[in-house]
Design a protein around this motif. Structure first.
Motif, PDB file in Angstrom:
ATOM      1  N   VAL A 118      23.118  54.403  10.944  1.00  0.00           N
ATOM      2  CA  VAL A 118      23.762  54.085  12.210  1.00  0.00           C
ATOM      3  C   VAL A 118      24.813  55.164  12.457  1.00  0.00           C
ATOM      4  O   VAL A 118      25.382  55.709  11.519  1.00  0.00           O
ATOM      5  N   SER A 119      25.046  55.494  13.731  1.00  0.00           N
ATOM      6  CA  SER A 119      25.998  56.563  14.048  1.00  0.00           C
ATOM      7  C   SER A 119      26.995  56.097  15.107  1.00  0.00           C
ATOM      8  O   SER A 119      26.862  55.014  15.677  1.00  0.00           O
TER       9      SER A 119
ATOM     10  N   PHE B 187      13.888  60.052  21.755  1.00  0.00           N
ATOM     11  CA  PHE B 187      14.608  58.830  21.385  1.00  0.00           C
ATOM     12  C   PHE B 187      14.999  58.141  22.674  1.00  0.00           C
ATOM     13  O   PHE B 187      15.018  58.754  23.747  1.00  0.00           O
TER      14      PHE B 187
ATOM     15  N   GLU C 285      22.054  46.370  15.301  1.00  0.00           N
ATOM     16  CA  GLU C 285      23.268  46.588  14.510  1.00  0.00           C
ATOM     17  C   GLU C 285      24.026  45.296  14.266  1.00  0.00           C
ATOM     18  O   GLU C 285      25.242  45.253  14.275  1.00  0.00           O
TER      19      GLU C 285
ATOM     20  N   ARG D 149      26.285  63.478  21.003  1.00  0.00           N
ATOM     21  CA  ARG D 149      25.422  64.298  20.146  1.00  0.00           C
ATOM     22  C   ARG D 149      25.735  65.783  20.320  1.00  0.00           C
ATOM     23  O   ARG D 149      25.706  66.559  19.371  1.00  0.00           O
TER      24      ARG D 149
ATOM     25  N   ILE E  95      19.719  52.808  19.717  1.00  0.00           N
ATOM     26  CA  ILE E  95      19.080  54.116  19.788  1.00  0.00           C
ATOM     27  C   ILE E  95      17.733  53.957  19.095  1.00  0.00           C
ATOM     28  O   ILE E  95      17.652  53.879  17.873  1.00  0.00           O
TER      29      ILE E  95
ATOM     30  N   ASP F 147      25.370  54.967  18.267  1.00  0.00           N
ATOM     31  CA  ASP F 147      24.889  53.582  18.282  1.00  0.00           C
ATOM     32  C   ASP F 147      26.008  52.636  18.711  1.00  0.00           C
ATOM     33  O   ASP F 147      25.806  51.742  19.527  1.00  0.00           O
TER      34      ASP F 147
ATOM     35  N   THR G  54      16.424  56.683  15.960  1.00  0.00           N
ATOM     36  CA  THR G  54      17.674  57.253  15.453  1.00  0.00           C
ATOM     37  C   THR G  54      17.448  58.554  14.694  1.00  0.00           C
ATOM     38  O   THR G  54      18.211  59.506  14.845  1.00  0.00           O
TER      39      THR G  54
END
Length: 178
Positions: free
Chosen positions: A48-49, A106, A76, A29, A93, A52, A96
């Motif tokens: 979603v990132s 979070f 996921e 991040r 996460i 994740d 999110t």
């Protein structure tokens, strides 16, 4: 590793793993050059990132290695061996939108359930806050390894309650760079 032999040892080891993963996603991040590879799943707020997927990779690999007969169910869409006697349930996460909006509330959630969805224990690690909470049936609730005062049912009025909620900001402000 035998979960039945001493669940508290497993909780302690998993807590350390969640703390390690928490440090990794904070680095992801922090490094916004990654752009986090944000993708939409089923709607504007369902995203979603890359973080994740980093959590998923680390946790799922660890759990498969140490608990090969247990099922794994993540948000996921990693679902394996769900008919087994025990299943890991993971929210990679949890929060999110908060994570992507650079807000601090979070966490990474991990729980173990037995057949018929009976919970064994649950852990949530809040990386920015440096707090890890876990609860285990018949053992209580702990924060950073220390027991919390036992919870008792509340029968008071709403006026005597603490109510917690979640809010969402406009899409364009929550996910920078999209």
């Amino acid at each position: 590793m035998k979960i039945i032999a001493n669940p508290m040892d497993v909780v302690c080891e998993l807590t350390l793993l969640l703390e390690k993963v928490g440090r990794e996603i904070l680095q992801i991040r922090h490094d916004w050059s990654n752009k986090l590879n944000i993708k939409h799943k089923e709607g504007v707020w369902d995203v979603v990132s890359a973080a994740d997927y980093a959590v998923k990779r680390t946790l799922v690999n660890f759990l498969r290695q140490h608990f090969p007969d247990y099922g794994i169910d993540t948000e996921e869409k990693t679902s394996t061996n769900l008919n087994s006697e025990s299943t890991w349930v993971i929210d990679l996460i949890d929060g999110t939108a908060m994570f992507l909006g650079e807000m601090d509330l979070f966490g990474i959630s991990l729980g173990l359930v037995r057949y018929n969805n009976l919970p064994v224990f649950g852990i949530i690690h809040y990386p920015v806050l440096g707090k890890t909470l876990y609860a285990m049936k018949d053992c209580g609730v702990f924060m950073n390894g220390k027991p919390l005062p036992s919870s008792k049912p509340f029968y008071g009025s709403l006026a005597d309650s603490l109510v917690v909620g979640e809010f969402h900001r406009g899409f364009e402000f929550v996910y920078p760079g999209i």
